[in-house]
Design a protein around this motif. Structure first.
Motif, PDB file in Angstrom:
ATOM      1  N   VAL A 148      21.033 -27.589 -29.413  1.00 24.27           N
ATOM      2  CA  VAL A 148      21.895 -28.741 -29.139  1.00 24.27           C
ATOM      3  C   VAL A 148      21.526 -29.444 -27.833  1.00 24.27           C
ATOM      4  CG1 VAL A 148      24.276 -29.481 -28.763  1.00 24.27           C
ATOM      5  CG2 VAL A 148      23.757 -27.821 -30.553  1.00 24.27           C
ATOM      6  N   PRO A 149      21.259 -28.715 -26.733  1.00 25.37           N
ATOM      7  CA  PRO A 149      20.860 -29.429 -25.508  1.00 25.37           C
ATOM      8  C   PRO A 149      19.626 -30.315 -25.716  1.00 25.37           C
ATOM      9  CG  PRO A 149      21.441 -27.170 -24.990  1.00 25.37           C
ATOM     10  CD  PRO A 149      21.405 -27.270 -26.496  1.00 25.37           C
ATOM     11  N   ALA A 150      18.630 -29.812 -26.459  1.00 25.20           N
ATOM     12  CA  ALA A 150      17.428 -30.612 -26.715  1.00 25.20           C
ATOM     13  C   ALA A 150      17.759 -31.820 -27.580  1.00 25.20           C
ATOM     14  CB  ALA A 150      16.362 -29.752 -27.384  1.00 25.20           C
ATOM     15  N   MET A 151      18.654 -31.644 -28.554  1.00 24.44           N
ATOM     16  CA  MET A 151      19.052 -32.760 -29.410  1.00 24.44           C
ATOM     17  C   MET A 151      19.764 -33.836 -28.599  1.00 24.44           C
ATOM     18  SD  MET A 151      20.406 -30.610 -32.733  1.00 24.44           S
ATOM     19  CE  MET A 151      20.995 -32.055 -33.620  1.00 24.44           C
ATOM     20  N   ARG A 152      20.624 -33.398 -27.682  1.00 26.37           N
ATOM     21  CA  ARG A 152      21.350 -34.374 -26.854  1.00 26.37           C
ATOM     22  C   ARG A 152      20.406 -35.106 -25.909  1.00 26.37           C
ATOM     23  NH1 ARG A 152      26.573 -30.397 -26.038  1.00 26.37           N
ATOM     24  NH2 ARG A 152      27.790 -31.224 -27.801  1.00 26.37           N
ATOM     25  N   ASP A 153      19.401 -34.395 -25.391  1.00 29.32           N
ATOM     26  CA  ASP A 153      18.414 -35.064 -24.539  1.00 29.32           C
ATOM     27  C   ASP A 153      17.634 -36.103 -25.340  1.00 29.32           C
ATOM     28  OD1 ASP A 153      19.151 -33.573 -22.333  1.00 29.32           O
ATOM     29  OD2 ASP A 153      17.525 -32.101 -22.542  1.00 29.32           O
ATOM     30  N   ALA A 154      17.236 -35.728 -26.553  1.00 28.42           N
ATOM     31  CA  ALA A 154      16.470 -36.649 -27.390  1.00 28.42           C
ATOM     32  C   ALA A 154      17.301 -37.856 -27.786  1.00 28.42           C
ATOM     33  CB  ALA A 154      15.978 -35.917 -28.643  1.00 28.42           C
ATOM     34  N   ALA A 155      18.599 -37.636 -27.996  1.00 25.90           N
ATOM     35  CA  ALA A 155      19.478 -38.730 -28.413  1.00 25.90           C
ATOM     36  C   ALA A 155      19.540 -39.833 -27.367  1.00 25.90           C
ATOM     37  CB  ALA A 155      20.877 -38.197 -28.694  1.00 25.90           C
ATOM     38  N   GLN A 156      19.360 -39.474 -26.100  1.00 25.54           N
ATOM     39  CA  GLN A 156      19.426 -40.475 -25.039  1.00 25.54           C
ATOM     40  C   GLN A 156      18.316 -41.507 -25.161  1.00 25.54           C
ATOM     41  OE1 GLN A 156      22.128 -40.578 -22.927  1.00 25.54           O
ATOM     42  NE2 GLN A 156      22.716 -38.980 -24.383  1.00 25.54           N
ATOM     43  N   PHE A 157      17.192 -41.105 -25.767  1.00 25.83           N
ATOM     44  CA  PHE A 157      16.083 -42.042 -25.938  1.00 25.83           C
ATOM     45  C   PHE A 157      16.379 -43.076 -27.022  1.00 25.83           C
ATOM     46  CE2 PHE A 157      13.961 -38.360 -24.029  1.00 25.83           C
ATOM     47  CZ  PHE A 157      13.202 -38.972 -23.042  1.00 25.83           C
ATOM     48  N   LEU A 158      17.356 -42.768 -27.910  1.00 24.37           N
ATOM     49  CA  LEU A 158      17.707 -43.712 -28.961  1.00 24.37           C
ATOM     50  C   LEU A 158      18.714 -44.755 -28.498  1.00 24.37           C
ATOM     51  CD1 LEU A 158      18.098 -41.247 -31.987  1.00 24.37           C
ATOM     52  CD2 LEU A 158      16.135 -42.704 -31.454  1.00 24.37           C
ATOM     53  N   LEU A 159      19.462 -44.431 -27.459  1.00 26.66           N
ATOM     54  CA  LEU A 159      20.466 -45.368 -26.964  1.00 26.66           C
ATOM     55  C   LEU A 159      19.822 -46.634 -26.412  1.00 26.66           C
ATOM     56  CD1 LEU A 159      22.960 -42.971 -25.138  1.00 26.66           C
ATOM     57  CD2 LEU A 159      23.442 -44.347 -27.172  1.00 26.66           C
ATOM     58  N   GLY A 160      20.502 -47.740 -26.577  1.00 28.09           N
ATOM     59  CA  GLY A 160      19.999 -49.001 -26.064  1.00 28.09           C
ATOM     60  C   GLY A 160      19.232 -49.774 -27.123  1.00 28.09           C
ATOM     61  N   THR A 161      18.497 -50.793 -26.680  1.00 24.50           N
ATOM     62  CA  THR A 161      17.789 -51.708 -27.575  1.00 24.50           C
ATOM     63  C   THR A 161      16.330 -51.307 -27.700  1.00 24.50           C
ATOM     64  OG1 THR A 161      19.279 -53.503 -26.917  1.00 24.50           O
ATOM     65  CG2 THR A 161      17.210 -54.118 -28.004  1.00 24.50           C
ATOM     66  N   HIS A 162      15.884 -51.097 -28.950  1.00 27.68           N
ATOM     67  CA  HIS A 162      14.515 -50.643 -29.203  1.00 27.68           C
ATOM     68  C   HIS A 162      13.979 -51.264 -30.489  1.00 27.68           C
ATOM     69  CE1 HIS A 162      15.246 -47.500 -26.181  1.00 27.68           C
ATOM     70  NE2 HIS A 162      16.349 -47.201 -26.852  1.00 27.68           N
ATOM     71  N   ASP A 163      12.657 -51.170 -30.652  1.00 27.25           N
ATOM     72  CA  ASP A 163      11.989 -51.536 -31.899  1.00 27.25           C
ATOM     73  C   ASP A 163      11.988 -50.283 -32.784  1.00 27.25           C
ATOM     74  OD1 ASP A 163      10.083 -51.928 -33.946  1.00 27.25           O
ATOM     75  OD2 ASP A 163       8.975 -53.375 -32.731  1.00 27.25           O
ATOM     76  N   PHE A 164      12.731 -50.328 -33.894  1.00 24.92           N
ATOM     77  CA  PHE A 164      12.871 -49.165 -34.770  1.00 24.92           C
ATOM     78  C   PHE A 164      12.007 -49.271 -36.025  1.00 24.92           C
ATOM     79  CE2 PHE A 164      16.774 -48.767 -32.252  1.00 24.92           C
ATOM     80  CZ  PHE A 164      16.806 -47.393 -32.031  1.00 24.92           C
ATOM     81  N   SER A 165      10.836 -49.901 -35.912  1.00 28.33           N
ATOM     82  CA  SER A 165       9.965 -50.094 -37.075  1.00 28.33           C
ATOM     83  C   SER A 165       9.649 -48.782 -37.785  1.00 28.33           C
ATOM     84  CB  SER A 165       8.661 -50.761 -36.653  1.00 28.33           C
ATOM     85  OG  SER A 165       8.887 -52.079 -36.206  1.00 28.33           O
ATOM     86  N   THR A 166       9.390 -47.717 -37.018  1.00 28.56           N
ATOM     87  CA  THR A 166       8.987 -46.445 -37.629  1.00 28.56           C
ATOM     88  C   THR A 166      10.169 -45.647 -38.162  1.00 28.56           C
ATOM     89  OG1 THR A 166       9.053 -45.363 -35.452  1.00 28.56           O
ATOM     90  CG2 THR A 166       6.946 -46.262 -36.165  1.00 28.56           C
ATOM     91  N   PHE A 167      11.391 -46.159 -37.995  1.00 30.65           N
ATOM     92  CA  PHE A 167      12.578 -45.445 -38.456  1.00 30.65           C
ATOM     93  C   PHE A 167      13.123 -46.007 -39.765  1.00 30.65           C
ATOM     94  CE2 PHE A 167      12.365 -44.161 -34.133  1.00 30.65           C
ATOM     95  CZ  PHE A 167      13.095 -43.002 -33.994  1.00 30.65           C
ATOM     96  N   ARG A 168      12.513 -47.027 -40.303  1.00 25.90           N
ATOM     97  CA  ARG A 168      13.109 -47.703 -41.457  1.00 25.90           C
ATOM     98  C   ARG A 168      12.251 -47.549 -42.709  1.00 25.90           C
ATOM     99  NH1 ARG A 168      12.186 -54.227 -40.468  1.00 25.90           N
ATOM    100  NH2 ARG A 168      10.003 -54.144 -39.870  1.00 25.90           N
ATOM    101  N   SER A 169      12.898 -47.709 -43.856  1.00 20.53           N
ATOM    102  CA  SER A 169      12.195 -47.761 -45.137  1.00 20.53           C
ATOM    103  C   SER A 169      11.844 -49.205 -45.445  1.00 20.53           C
ATOM    104  CB  SER A 169      13.084 -47.185 -46.248  1.00 20.53           C
ATOM    105  OG  SER A 169      13.294 -45.808 -46.056  1.00 20.53           O
TER     106      SER A 169
END
Length: 240
Positions: free
Chosen positions: A156-177
């Motif tokens: 869980v600590p690693a997941m929460r750390d990783a989640a912080q990188f998703l917050l905010g405005t980003h290009d999510f091209s590699t996350f979509r179908s």
């Protein structure tokens, strides 16, 4: 003289296991969308013009909704007053029986309101069940309501750390179908909230001795890309 249509915002929930998703599909398919049933129920209101549900948030096959929303226009015959909100909720739910779809509430809105484009945010919830060595060990009351990855435990600590990188405005091209609209949509989205926290299971206090752990992952944004949130373990969506 025909009266002008009245526009309503409705909130509804559904248990999505038996549906192809929320969006309308061809009625000749073996599995159809939630929208098919909503519009079939609405035609029993005897509108002058067939009623169309404009849904705010898409969900895929097997995904449930805690609270989705849609707007619809209802034009009644001359001399018939517009439905009040309670009448509309009662009538739609009556004609939705026995489907696991329920209208939660309804609000009269202006003709300029649009459920999709006026939505302030959308929230997707994933439920994880840890502690099952095989899918057959999932409690019967949790079937189709969680994803149970086999073996191990969550970092869980690693997941929460990783989640912080998703917050905010980003290009999510590699996350979509990909779909037919993908080339015309901007891949830039803003994630407003990511929460990872323990969750309770239905009647879980009766099988605490099994050592099962429930976790909930919540993602909130103004909008998401097509399948940006993968449906493998998504179990609820709230649109507001």
């Amino acid at each position: 003289m025909v009266s002008p249509p009245a526009r309503y915002l409705v909130f509804f929930q559904y248990f999505g296991t038996k549906y192809s998703g929320v969006m309308e599909t061809s009625n000749d398919q073996s599995i159809v969308g939630v929208q098919n049933y909503l519009e079939k129920a609405a035609q029993n209101l005897k509108p002058v013009v067939p009623i169309k549900f404009h849904i705010s948030s898409r969900t895929d096959s097997g995904v449930h909704a805690l609270s989705n929303s849609a707007h619809l226009d209802i034009q009644r015959a001359p001399g018939k007053p517009a439905f009040n909100e309670k009448e509309l909720v009662y009538s739609l739910n009556y004609h939705l029986k026995p489907e696991p779809i329920r209208i939660l509430n309804a609000h009269r809105v202006t003709s300029s309101f649009h459920a999709r484009f006026s939505a302030l945010s959308r929230t997707y919830v994933y439920r994880l069940l840890i502690g099952c060595a095989h899918y057959s060990e999932i409690p019967v009351f949790e079937r189709d309501l969680c994803w149970a990855p086999v073996g191990g435990c969550l970092n869980v600590p690693a997941m929460r750390d990783a989640a912080q990188f998703l917050l905010g405005t980003h290009d999510f091209s590699t996350f979509r179908s990909l779909n037919s609209e993908t080339p015309f949509q901007s891949p830039v989205r803003t994630i407003l909230q990511v929460d990872i926290r323990p969750s309770s299971g239905f009647l879980s206090h009766h099988y605490e001795h099994r050592g099962l752990e429930f976790w909930e992952l919540k993602f909130r944004s103004r909008s998401f890309l097509y399948r940006q949130c993968h449906p493998c373990c998504r179990t609820g969506v709230t649109a507001a």
